[in-house]
Design a protein around this motif. Structure first.
Motif, short mmCIF file in Angstrom:
data_model
loop_
_atom_site.label_atom_id
_atom_site.label_comp_id
_atom_site.label_asym_id
_atom_site.label_seq_id
_atom_site.Cartn_x
_atom_site.Cartn_y
_atom_site.Cartn_z
N GLY A 101 1.04 -1.13 0.03
CA GLY A 101 -0.01 -0.12 0.02
C GLY A 101 0.98 1.31 0.02
O GLY A 101 0.64 2.24 -0.90
N GLU A 102 1.93 1.11 0.85
CA GLU A 102 3.10 2.44 0.85
C GLU A 102 3.52 2.65 -0.55
O GLU A 102 3.61 3.83 -0.99
CB GLU A 102 3.97 2.39 2.12
N ARG A 105 1.25 4.10 -2.75
CA ARG A 105 0.70 5.32 -2.48
C ARG A 105 2.15 6.32 -2.98
O ARG A 105 1.63 7.51 -3.43
CB ARG A 105 0.86 5.58 -0.97
N ALA A 108 1.11 7.25 -6.65
CA ALA A 108 0.24 8.17 -6.57
C ALA A 108 0.35 9.33 -6.22
O ALA A 108 -0.18 10.42 -6.99
CB ALA A 108 -1.09 7.54 -5.57
N ILE A 109 1.58 9.68 -5.44
CA ILE A 109 2.02 11.03 -5.25
C ILE A 109 2.76 11.53 -6.35
O ILE A 109 2.71 12.73 -6.68
CB ILE A 109 2.94 10.78 -4.01
N ALA A 155 7.19 6.39 0.69
CA ALA A 155 6.16 7.51 0.68
C ALA A 155 6.49 8.83 1.17
O ALA A 155 6.19 9.74 0.27
CB ALA A 155 4.65 7.21 1.50
N TRP A 159 6.66 12.36 -1.53
CA TRP A 159 6.05 13.49 -1.05
C TRP A 159 6.88 14.69 -0.78
O TRP A 159 6.28 15.96 -0.93
CB TRP A 159 4.88 13.25 -0.33
N GLY A 440 -3.16 7.83 8.78
CA GLY A 440 -3.87 7.95 7.27
C GLY A 440 -4.09 9.36 6.84
O GLY A 440 -4.49 10.31 7.78
N GLU A 442 -4.62 11.43 2.74
CA GLU A 442 -4.63 11.53 1.36
C GLU A 442 -3.55 12.42 0.74
O GLU A 442 -3.29 13.13 1.41
CB GLU A 442 -6.01 12.01 0.91
N PRO A 443 -3.13 11.91 -0.40
CA PRO A 443 -1.91 12.80 -1.00
C PRO A 443 -2.23 14.07 -1.28
O PRO A 443 -0.93 14.88 -1.70
CB PRO A 443 -1.24 11.57 -2.19
N GLN A 460 2.29 18.12 1.15
CA GLN A 460 1.45 17.36 0.33
C GLN A 460 0.52 18.37 -0.50
O GLN A 460 0.30 19.48 0.12
CB GLN A 460 0.75 16.22 0.98
#
Length: 479
Positions: A101-102, A105, A108-109, A155, A159, A440, A442-443, A460
């Motif tokens: 997941g990281e 992520r 996604a960032i 992550a 970011w 938790g 969101e980016p 972010q």
């Protein structure tokens, strides 16, 4: 055993000293995953020279072209996600699903900031003289130093590095020395995606040898740091002294507030997730649970029962909920705090033991009857330890939640919208969750805390642009 190198000026090179340091598997502490450079200031200077030389061409490159490179890097990370996640799990200890997941992520960032290339990069203003065009444009700071922690080794670097690059800065990155392999994967993806030589430089080594040199070098116009409060404060002073920008994300002592009308099952589950995932090694992890007096017994019993059922062990095993702490030092710190809790008179309900001699394991731990002013309730532990503190109601719960030098993340569990909104208005934290875990983020939204949790900056989302750019105001008149 493979030996890895620094990335300086587009080439993988060893430390000038030739010295290497081992990367240890915290699940099996006798296992060495690889050897990484033990760099010194001479290596750092090579990286700074490369970043300075690459800056003019990189900053003049179209922001769209810079975004295309980040898109390619995101695709490479996605394609390599299984291998990256496995290595992340091996060297940091979080479970494989969390590591996957990281990793995704991070991809996604990168995609988010690649997309920022097509957003506005300035503003037009009305001028007193109608023949004047009055506008602003954003430009990069220059060389940015990035210092990242071990708990989110792909992550958090993503970011920081992605916005630095998209806005035209060059980067010298000093990753945490206990998660070097994950740093290698991120740097490799960016390198393979076409980041030019010298634009991103990765220098492995100990913070004690490299940190001050990076922070105090006049060529570095900004420092982005995530880590301990003590180090963060020193960075802030050093940067302020020479007029460099700094962005600090530091500790937390995050409280979850459970009111009497809460969904008890939900509150317990979200507390478990917030406190025990990643073995509690998150700056946003749930560390205190402030529970309304009338349900404190039922809540604590249910929480302890869930903790006893959590599987602690090999993080590559699909049955494992919680892996080891990331290092021997981290394990010792957590066990020391458990002993402090006992000595302070808190009641240990469950856990509090070292579970396995092969790695750095500690069982999920719950204390109740905790004095809200004790060290157990006020100091950051960074491990799977929860302190349950009773409160008479919302008023006292808010008081206890705010009675902290930190102000990063918090949560409230209630079915009463009025109480929830009052909590949102009055709690002193940068991130607030209603009926969800404290951890938790969101980016695409701002991330950061209040009080000693940050330098009053945010990371972010579009907030990153405020740090990684500087503004020019232009008055354009007709000749």
């Amino acid at each position: 055993m493979e030996a890895y190198n620094n990335l300086i000026n587009g080439r993988w090179v060893g430390a000038r000293s030739g010295q290497l340091r081992p990367d240890i598997n915290p699940s099996r502490s006798a296992e060495v995953l690889g050897q990484f450079p033990d760099s010194d200031p001479a290596d750092l200077n090579d990286a700074l020279e490369a970043a300075a030389a690459a800056l003019p061409k990189w900053r003049s490159l179209s922001i769209i072209a810079r975004g295309d490179i980040l898109y390619r890097a995101a695709d490479l990370i996605t394609a390599r996600a299984d291998a990256i996640a496995r290595d992340l799990t091996l060297e940091e200890g979080k479970t494989l699903p969390e590591a996957k997941g990281e990793t995704l992520r991070a991809a996604a960032i990168l995609r988010y900031y690649a997309g920022e290339a097509r957003q506005e990069i300035g503003e037009v203003y009305a001028a007193t003289d109608p023949t004047t065009m009055l506008y602003t444009k954003r430009e990069p700071l220059g060389i940015v130093g990035v210092i990242t922690p071990w708990n989110f080794p792909i992550a958090i670097p993503a970011w920081k590095i992605a916005p630095a690059l998209i806005y035209g800065n060059t980067v010298v990155w000093k990753p945490a020395d206990i998660t070097p392999l994950t740093a290698f994967h991120l740097a490799t993806a960016l390198h393979d995606a076409g980041v030019p030589a010298g634009v991103l430089n990765l220098v492995y080594g100990r913070g004690s040898k490299l940190g001050n040199v990076l922070v105090e070098d006049s060529r570095v116009r900004g420092i982005s740091f995530t880590g301990s409060n003590g180090v963060g404060r020193r960075i802030g002073v050093a940067c302020a002294t020479r007029g460099a920008k700094y962005q600090l994300e530091m500790g937390g002592k995050n409280a979850a507030v459970v009111l009497a009308d809460a969904d008890l099952e939900l509150a317990v589950e979200m507390t478990i997730r917030g406190a025990m995932r990643s073995t509690g090694q998150k700056c946003t992890a749930t560390s205190r649970v402030i529970v309304e007096q009338s349900i404190v017994g039922a809540f604590t019993e249910a929480l302890a029962e869930r903790c006893r059922k959590l599987v602690v062990g090999d993080p590559l095993d699909s049955a494992t909920y919680m892996g080891p702490l990331a290092s021997l030092d981290q394990q010792k710190t957590v066990l020391d705090y458990i002993e402090i809790g006992r000595q302070e008179g808190a009641r240990l309900v469950t856990g509090g033991t070292q579970t396995d001699n092969t790695g750095f394991f500690v069982s999920p731990t719950v204390f109740t009857a905790v004095d809200p002013h004790s060290r157990l309730a006020t100091e950051e532990i960074f491990g799977p330890v929860v302190a349950v503190v009773p409160a008479t109601g919302l008023e006292q719960a808010l008081q206890l939640a705010n009675d902290s030098s930190f102000g990063l993340s918090t949560a409230v569990f209630t079915k009463d919208l009025t109480k929830a909104l009052r909590f949102v208005d009055e709690v002193e934290c940068g991130i607030i969750h209603v009926n969800s875990e404290t951890a938790g983020a969101e980016p695409h939204v701002p991330f950061g805390g209040m009080k000693e949790s940050s330098s009053s900056s945010r990371e972010q989302g579009k907030s990153a642009r405020e740090f990684y750019t500087q503004v020019k105001t232009i008055y354009l008149d007709r000749s």
